[in-house]
Scaffold this active site. Structure first.
Site, short mmCIF file in Angstrom:
data_model
loop_
_atom_site.label_atom_id
_atom_site.label_comp_id
_atom_site.label_asym_id
_atom_site.label_seq_id
_atom_site.Cartn_x
_atom_site.Cartn_y
_atom_site.Cartn_z
N HIS A 143 0.61 -1.06 -0.21
CA HIS A 143 0.08 0.01 -0.18
C HIS A 143 0.64 1.13 -0.20
O HIS A 143 0.35 1.85 -0.56
CB HIS A 143 -1.25 0.15 0.79
CG HIS A 143 -1.82 1.59 1.41
ND1 HIS A 143 -3.29 1.60 1.36
CD2 HIS A 143 -1.29 2.44 2.06
CE1 HIS A 143 -3.72 2.40 1.58
NE2 HIS A 143 -1.96 2.75 2.18
N GLU A 144 1.64 1.45 0.56
CA GLU A 144 2.36 2.30 0.83
C GLU A 144 3.89 2.71 -0.28
O GLU A 144 3.73 3.97 -0.72
CB GLU A 144 4.00 2.26 2.56
CG GLU A 144 3.01 2.10 3.64
CD GLU A 144 1.39 3.51 3.30
OE1 GLU A 144 2.09 4.54 3.42
OE2 GLU A 144 0.92 2.91 4.54
N HIS A 147 1.74 4.09 -2.67
CA HIS A 147 1.39 6.17 -3.22
C HIS A 147 2.61 6.69 -3.84
O HIS A 147 2.38 7.56 -4.05
CB HIS A 147 1.72 5.84 -1.08
CG HIS A 147 0.09 6.29 0.11
ND1 HIS A 147 -0.48 6.69 -1.01
CD2 HIS A 147 -0.25 5.38 0.62
CE1 HIS A 147 -1.75 6.41 -0.37
NE2 HIS A 147 -1.51 5.77 0.81
N GLU A 224 -5.84 6.85 -1.91
CA GLU A 224 -6.22 6.05 -0.28
C GLU A 224 -6.90 4.82 -1.39
O GLU A 224 -5.99 3.14 -1.13
CB GLU A 224 -7.48 5.68 0.90
CG GLU A 224 -5.87 6.74 1.53
CD GLU A 224 -4.42 6.40 1.75
OE1 GLU A 224 -4.47 5.44 2.78
OE2 GLU A 224 -3.78 7.38 1.95
#
Length: 291
Positions: A143-144, A147, A224
């Protein structure tokens, strides 16, 4: 207390630097700050300048705010696994290897920050490593990484810069209108005066800033969903769903400022309009529906 002092000192330094730049450059360039065009330039310099200076300092600030320790030489198997996993996911996502750090906190959380894809940081809490399985941690890391791959830090900075510009501009325009109206209605032709004008500008900036944050938070929630989708591509949707479900029972995040935007928020705030992250249930639903 240290986090607050660091935050205030940084913002004060930004204002001082930009103030010097404005006072020196604007007259030299022949820009009339009393007109709307000059005011807009003034607002843009402060709005974008502050946002980009904060972005440039984001990694440095984040490390010191949470006491993150960058892993240079792995001290144990956990750190070795963490570095290998981030390296593999970075290669999959097509980005340079970010710095990887651990910070001491009981809450399961992680965040990504940095001025660019080439100068990024992924930090995880000790609580995340202790309370999640490897599959779940892998999903959070993905997930990071997503980003960073999506360029969310820079995009958010641009949006914040535009928002800041219009908040500063319209606050001063409306304050000037009030000042002119007061001067017209006054028998001695005096307006608000310096202190009253400044106070109105501050109040208007606060009100407009709160309204403008709805726009910024909307974008934050959308990114997100995109980062969740990116993580699903890297490690599988089932791992990301499992990680989000684990977080549903976790305590609310205490990350400050910009780090909250890249961390994991587990509870609802006063209004969803002002939430940087969508509710976990909505994120899980989006993943299950392949969105």
């Amino acid at each position: 207390m240290l986090r607050i002092a660091l935050f205030l000192a940084t913002n004060l330094a930004i204002l001082l630097v930009l103030g010097v730049v404005m006072n020196v450059l604007m007259p030299a360039l022949g820009v009339d700050t009393s007109g709307y065009s000059g005011l807009l330039i003034f607002a843009a310099v402060f709005g974008f300048g502050g946002a980009f200076i904060s972005l440039a300092m984001s990694k440095w600030m984040a490390k010191r705010a949470v006491g993150a320790q960058v892993i240079k030489q792995p001290r144990n198997q956990t750190e070795q696994w963490l570095l290998r996993t981030v390296q593999r996911q970075s290669q999959q996502a097509g980005i340079p290897m970010p710095e990887v750090a651990i910070y001491d906190s009981p809450e399961p959380n992680a965040f990504a920050t940095g001025a660019s894809k080439k100068s990024s940081l992924v930090a995880v809490s000790t609580g995340l490593m202790r309370n999640m399985t490897q599959d779940e941690v892998e999903a959070v890391l993905a997930h990071e990484i997503s980003h960073i791959a999506n360029g969310d830090m820079v995009t958010l900075t641009l949006i914040q810069g535009v928002v800041n510009t219009f908040v500063i501009f319209f606050a001063r325009v409306i304050a000037s209108v009030i000042d002119n109206a007061t001067r017209s209605n006054s028998q001695n032709g005096q307006g608000l005066g310096g202190i009253a004008y400044f106070a109105i500008v501050m109040v208007l900036e606060l009100v407009f800033g709160i309204l403008a944050s709805i726009i910024v938070m909307w974008f934050s929630r959308q990114r997100e969903f995109r980062a969740d989708a990116g993580a699903a591509k890297l490690v599988g949707a089932h791992k990301m769903v499992a990680a989000l479900r684990r977080l549903q029972g976790a305590p609310e995040s205490t990350l400050d400022g910009s780090m909250m935007a890249f961390g994991i928020q587990t509870k609802r705030s006063f209004s969803e309009l002002f939430m940087s992250h969508p509710p976990l249930a909505k994120r899980i639903q989006a993943l299950q529906q392949g969105r």
